[in-house]
Design a protein around this motif. Structure first.
Motif, mmCIF file in Angstrom:
data_model
loop_
_atom_site.group_PDB
_atom_site.id
_atom_site.type_symbol
_atom_site.label_atom_id
_atom_site.label_comp_id
_atom_site.label_asym_id
_atom_site.label_seq_id
_atom_site.Cartn_x
_atom_site.Cartn_y
_atom_site.Cartn_z
ATOM 1 N N ILE A 74 0.837 -1.197 0.000
ATOM 2 C CA ILE A 74 0.000 0.000 0.000
ATOM 3 C C ILE A 74 0.874 1.251 0.000
ATOM 4 O O ILE A 74 1.923 1.274 0.639
ATOM 5 C CB ILE A 74 -0.945 0.048 1.216
ATOM 6 N N PRO A 75 0.447 2.285 -0.721
ATOM 7 C CA PRO A 75 1.136 3.569 -0.581
ATOM 8 C C PRO A 75 0.905 4.116 0.829
ATOM 9 O O PRO A 75 -0.164 3.901 1.412
ATOM 10 C CB PRO A 75 0.463 4.455 -1.637
ATOM 11 N N PRO A 76 1.875 4.816 1.402
ATOM 12 C CA PRO A 76 1.768 5.271 2.792
ATOM 13 C C PRO A 76 0.495 6.055 3.118
ATOM 14 O O PRO A 76 -0.143 5.787 4.122
ATOM 15 C CB PRO A 76 3.015 6.126 2.984
ATOM 16 N N LEU A 77 0.101 6.980 2.286
ATOM 17 C CA LEU A 77 -1.074 7.795 2.599
ATOM 18 C C LEU A 77 -2.343 6.956 2.632
ATOM 19 O O LEU A 77 -3.197 7.119 3.511
ATOM 20 C CB LEU A 77 -1.230 8.930 1.588
ATOM 21 N N ILE A 78 -2.483 6.024 1.710
ATOM 22 C CA ILE A 78 -3.656 5.153 1.699
ATOM 23 C C ILE A 78 -3.687 4.308 2.967
ATOM 24 O O ILE A 78 -4.732 4.117 3.583
ATOM 25 C CB ILE A 78 -3.673 4.253 0.446
ATOM 26 N N GLY A 79 -2.532 3.814 3.372
ATOM 27 C CA GLY A 79 -2.462 2.986 4.568
ATOM 28 C C GLY A 79 -2.913 3.719 5.812
ATOM 29 O O GLY A 79 -3.670 3.188 6.623
ATOM 30 N N VAL A 80 -2.501 4.949 5.949
ATOM 31 C CA VAL A 80 -2.850 5.737 7.130
ATOM 32 C C VAL A 80 -4.330 6.096 7.133
ATOM 33 O O VAL A 80 -4.996 6.029 8.155
ATOM 34 C CB VAL A 80 -1.991 7.026 7.178
ATOM 35 N N LEU A 81 -4.868 6.455 5.976
ATOM 36 C CA LEU A 81 -6.242 6.943 5.913
ATOM 37 C C LEU A 81 -7.303 5.848 5.963
ATOM 38 O O LEU A 81 -8.336 6.012 6.593
ATOM 39 C CB LEU A 81 -6.452 7.778 4.641
ATOM 40 N N PHE A 82 -7.072 4.742 5.274
ATOM 41 C CA PHE A 82 -8.146 3.787 5.065
ATOM 42 C C PHE A 82 -7.940 2.413 5.689
ATOM 43 O O PHE A 82 -8.908 1.719 5.981
ATOM 44 C CB PHE A 82 -8.381 3.586 3.559
ATOM 45 N N PHE A 83 -6.716 1.983 5.882
ATOM 46 C CA PHE A 83 -6.507 0.582 6.202
ATOM 47 C C PHE A 83 -6.712 0.165 7.648
ATOM 48 O O PHE A 83 -7.059 -0.991 7.901
ATOM 49 C CB PHE A 83 -5.155 0.105 5.676
ATOM 50 N N PRO A 84 -6.546 1.001 8.648
ATOM 51 C CA PRO A 84 -6.786 0.500 10.014
ATOM 52 C C PRO A 84 -8.174 -0.110 10.206
ATOM 53 O O PRO A 84 -8.315 -1.197 10.765
ATOM 54 C CB PRO A 84 -6.588 1.741 10.881
ATOM 55 N N LYS A 85 -9.213 0.534 9.697
ATOM 56 C CA LYS A 85 -10.575 0.021 9.845
ATOM 57 C C LYS A 85 -10.767 -1.259 9.029
ATOM 58 O O LYS A 85 -11.392 -2.220 9.488
ATOM 59 C CB LYS A 85 -11.565 1.093 9.395
ATOM 60 N N ILE A 86 -10.222 -1.289 7.817
ATOM 61 C CA ILE A 86 -10.355 -2.471 6.963
ATOM 62 C C ILE A 86 -9.642 -3.668 7.585
ATOM 63 O O ILE A 86 -10.187 -4.777 7.630
ATOM 64 C CB ILE A 86 -9.805 -2.176 5.544
ATOM 65 N N ILE A 87 -8.442 -3.458 8.078
ATOM 66 C CA ILE A 87 -7.662 -4.548 8.682
ATOM 67 C C ILE A 87 -8.360 -5.071 9.934
ATOM 68 O O ILE A 87 -8.416 -6.280 10.164
ATOM 69 C CB ILE A 87 -6.219 -4.080 9.003
ATOM 70 N N LYS A 88 -8.887 -4.168 10.740
ATOM 71 C CA LYS A 88 -9.577 -4.588 11.961
ATOM 72 C C LYS A 88 -10.751 -5.501 11.618
ATOM 73 O O LYS A 88 -10.930 -6.554 12.234
ATOM 74 C CB LYS A 88 -10.062 -3.370 12.736
ATOM 75 N N GLY A 89 -11.554 -5.120 10.636
ATOM 76 C CA GLY A 89 -12.681 -5.950 10.225
ATOM 77 C C GLY A 89 -12.243 -7.291 9.668
ATOM 78 O O GLY A 89 -12.849 -8.331 9.960
ATOM 79 N N ILE A 134 -10.283 -4.851 -8.076
ATOM 80 C CA ILE A 134 -11.472 -4.825 -7.238
ATOM 81 C C ILE A 134 -11.514 -3.450 -6.564
ATOM 82 O O ILE A 134 -10.658 -3.145 -5.729
ATOM 83 C CB ILE A 134 -11.423 -5.928 -6.159
ATOM 84 N N PRO A 135 -12.469 -2.610 -6.936
ATOM 85 C CA PRO A 135 -12.539 -1.277 -6.309
ATOM 86 C C PRO A 135 -12.849 -1.394 -4.820
ATOM 87 O O PRO A 135 -13.734 -2.155 -4.415
ATOM 88 C CB PRO A 135 -13.691 -0.586 -7.050
ATOM 89 N N LEU A 136 -12.121 -0.647 -4.011
ATOM 90 C CA LEU A 136 -12.370 -0.603 -2.567
ATOM 91 C C LEU A 136 -13.142 0.649 -2.185
ATOM 92 O O LEU A 136 -14.027 0.614 -1.353
ATOM 93 C CB LEU A 136 -11.051 -0.628 -1.788
ATOM 94 N N LEU A 137 -12.758 1.752 -2.765
ATOM 95 C CA LEU A 137 -13.363 3.040 -2.435
ATOM 96 C C LEU A 137 -13.572 3.841 -3.696
ATOM 97 O O LEU A 137 -12.812 3.724 -4.653
ATOM 98 C CB LEU A 137 -12.440 3.853 -1.515
ATOM 99 N N ASN A 138 -14.562 4.673 -3.675
ATOM 100 C CA ASN A 138 -14.767 5.619 -4.755
ATOM 101 C C ASN A 138 -14.904 6.987 -4.104
ATOM 102 O O ASN A 138 -15.978 7.342 -3.617
ATOM 103 C CB ASN A 138 -16.015 5.261 -5.567
ATOM 104 N N GLU A 139 -13.813 7.693 -4.025
ATOM 105 C CA GLU A 139 -13.773 8.981 -3.357
ATOM 106 C C GLU A 139 -13.620 10.100 -4.370
ATOM 107 O O GLU A 139 -12.872 9.989 -5.332
ATOM 108 C CB GLU A 139 -12.584 9.044 -2.379
#
Length: 95
Positions: free
Chosen positions: A7-22, A68-73
């Protein structure tokens, strides 16, 4: 098992903690290794088999990878009034 995700660093910080937890709640026996690289290196390491999967911002060659799209921002671009892109209604990432 183990899954290596690039993952690129910014994506990891913004989106991945919640996804990984789930994911960990659903699959507690799967270890996730996050590897932070720029988008181009993530794509290359997925292609080379170093990573199991990668998360990047488009554009990505849809013929080369299964996507596989994850987000559409919607992103907003702010430019100076003299910038060449100021008159475009829609700005693509490659612009």
């Amino acid at each position: 098992g183990k899954v290596k995700i690039g993952i690129p660093p910014l994506i990891g910080v913004l989106f991945f903690p919640k996804i990984i937890k789930g994911f960990k709640q659903l699959y507690p026996d799967v270890n996730i290794k996050l590897i932070e690289h720029g988008g181009n290196k993530v794509k290359q390491e997925v292609e080379d088999g170093v990573l199991d999967l990668g998360v990047v911002i488009e554009p990505v060659d849809k013929e080369q990878f299964d996507i596989i799209p994850l987000l559409n921002e919607e992103l907003m671009l702010f430019v100076h009034s003299a910038h060449p892109l100021v008159h475009k209604e829609i700005v693509e990432m490659q612009d």
